[in-house]
Scaffold this motif. Structure first.
Motif, PDB file in Angstrom:
ATOM      1  N   THR A  72      -5.330   1.929   1.420  1.00  0.00           N
ATOM      2  CA  THR A  72      -4.249   2.363   2.292  1.00  0.00           C
ATOM      3  C   THR A  72      -4.266   1.539   3.575  1.00  0.00           C
ATOM      4  N   MET A 111      -6.578  -2.551   6.741  1.00  0.00           N
ATOM      5  CA  MET A 111      -6.693  -2.054   5.366  1.00  0.00           C
ATOM      6  C   MET A 111      -7.906  -1.136   5.276  1.00  0.00           C
ATOM      7  N   THR A 164       0.840  -1.205   0.000  1.00  0.00           N
ATOM      8  CA  THR A 164       0.000   0.000   0.000  1.00  0.00           C
ATOM      9  C   THR A 164       0.872   1.250   0.000  1.00  0.00           C
ATOM     10  N   PRO A 165       0.293   2.407  -0.413  1.00  0.00           N
ATOM     11  CA  PRO A 165      -1.047   2.584  -0.973  1.00  0.00           C
ATOM     12  C   PRO A 165      -1.100   2.210  -2.444  1.00  0.00           C
TER      13      PRO A 165
END
Length: 404
Positions: free
Chosen positions: A280, A360, A15-16
């Motif tokens: 993210t 998440m 991520t992101p």
């Protein structure tokens, strides 16, 4: 809740990243293509909304054209399979280089926004030994009832030619030997939700303006009503596909045009926004004096709309849903990023499942004006695209303690 086919694989992706639901995108594009075929209204995708190559490859394969606002967008559109004749070049500040790029590609039309621009394009066409196909962007002075940063059709906006210049503009494009006059283009703003009322009003104004031009002997071959159809940022799951039916049919039922006139629209946000989410991960949960902060690893450099417009995006804790079946109690958080700016905030006082480090998070409806407006501020890398049908190909999160 964002539909994830295999969350165990999904949560291993670094991520992101921008996650694109390809199935939803295909359904949205197919709906637009079907309405275009049914009504005869031609569609050009506004490339500035999202310049992801795969998404544009899909749109061009369905017969859509491209609305571009820079020379590089034009060249990108050609590489994505859009036919040059189906590319329009709009924008208020075309450079000489970009105008020459457009001539080299062989675009369908320039959309011009001032008398000065008409003269410049004519001069460049003459020097190149070419003829410029031109549409006039008309400012209809309509309030679309949207955010003041994204209105474009009022007299105080920088866009388009106002009625006091109609006669002079018409004389220029119909008497200049370097210009092939094509038609009129209108665009009143973005994120229009009062679709039937606003678009009907636009059609009525357009009917009057077209009649004014043609009564003076200026034949209009094409009428372009621009874009602006809004989406549901509050509840993307209940309304995953924008109200294209009302948009197309309002135009079809209210716009007067002859069989020999073409009609165009230029959707952007409405085609791509709902299929994209910024994914993210929670870095820290910080308890402040008066509020709790959910600090994530995406920042305003990845998605600037909340900082720039104060825009709303629905935020979801995917881990709480897929791993704990939504059994966690709720908490109120300010969801913020790591960029060294107070504006780096995705949402204030959001009610979310109780969150912890590593969760998440999905920031929804981010497929339009997300990745295209990203920057490397704070020298942060760009968030890559991950596709729902190719999650296995995405870059995995690195385990820094694998040897322990």
């Amino acid at each position: 809740m964002l539909n994830i086919a295999d969350f165990e694989i999904f949560k291993k992706v670094a991520t992101p990243f921008y996650y694109y639901d390809i199935d939803l995108f295909e359904k949205t594009a197919d709906k637009v293509a079907e309405l275009s075929a049914r009504t005869g209204i031609k569609v050009h995708f506004s490339v500035k909304a999202n310049s992801d190559r795969r998404l544009n490859d899909i749109l061009s394969s369905k017969g859509l054209g491209a609305d571009c606002v820079s020379g590089d967008e034009i060249e990108f559109a050609v590489t994505c399979g859009y036919a040059p004749k189906d590319i329009f070049f709009a924008g208020v500040g075309k450079t000489d280089k970009e105008i020459c790029q457009a001539f080299q590609v062989g675009i369908g039309a320039f959309v011009v926004e001032s008398l000065e621009e008409i003269q410049i394009i004519s001069d460049i066409a003459r020097r190149l030994g070419r003829k410029a196909t031109i549409s006039l962007r008309i400012n209809p002075n309509i309030d679309p009832h949207t955010h003041h940063y994204i209105t474009t059709g009022l007299y105080e906006d920088k866009f388009g030619i106002s009625d006091r210049s109609f006669d002079e503009a018409a004389a220029m494009v119909t008497t200049d030997p370097n210009i092939d006059f094509y038609g009129l283009q209108f665009h009143i703003g973005s994120q229009i939700l009062e679709v039937a009322d606003i678009i009907k009003l636009e059609c009525e104004k357009v009917n009057d303006i077209v009649s004014r031009f043609e009564s003076n002997g200026v034949m209009i071959r094409n009428i372009d009503l621009g874009g602006g159809l809004g989406i549901d940022y509050d509840d993307p799951d209940s309304n995953p596909i924008a109200d294209f039916e009302t948009w197309f049919m309002t135009i079809h039922n209210n716009l007067r045009h002859r069989p020999d006139q073409t009609v165009h629209i230029e959707p952007g946000r409405s085609l791509v926004a709902q299929c994209g989410s910024l994914i993210t991960q929670v870095l820290y949960v910080k308890k402040g004096e008066n509020r709790n902060f959910l600090m994530v690893d995406a920042g305003m450099n990845d998605l600037i709309r909340p900082a720039l417009y104060g825009s709303y995006h629905k935020i979801e804790n995917l881990s709480a849903h897929y791993e704990d079946n939504d059994t966690r109690e709720n908490r109120v958080y300010d969801v913020v990023g790591p960029v060294c700016e107070s504006a780096d905030t995705f949402g204030k006082e959001r009610l979310l499942a109780k969150s912890r480090r590593g969760d998440m998070i999905a920031i929804r409806s981010a497929g339009a004006y997300g990745s295209v407006m990203a920057s490397r501020y704070n020298m942060r890398p760009f968030a890559p695209a991950v596709y729902s049908d190719r999650v296995n190909e995405a870059r995995r999160r690195k385990d820094y303690f694998a040897g322990e």
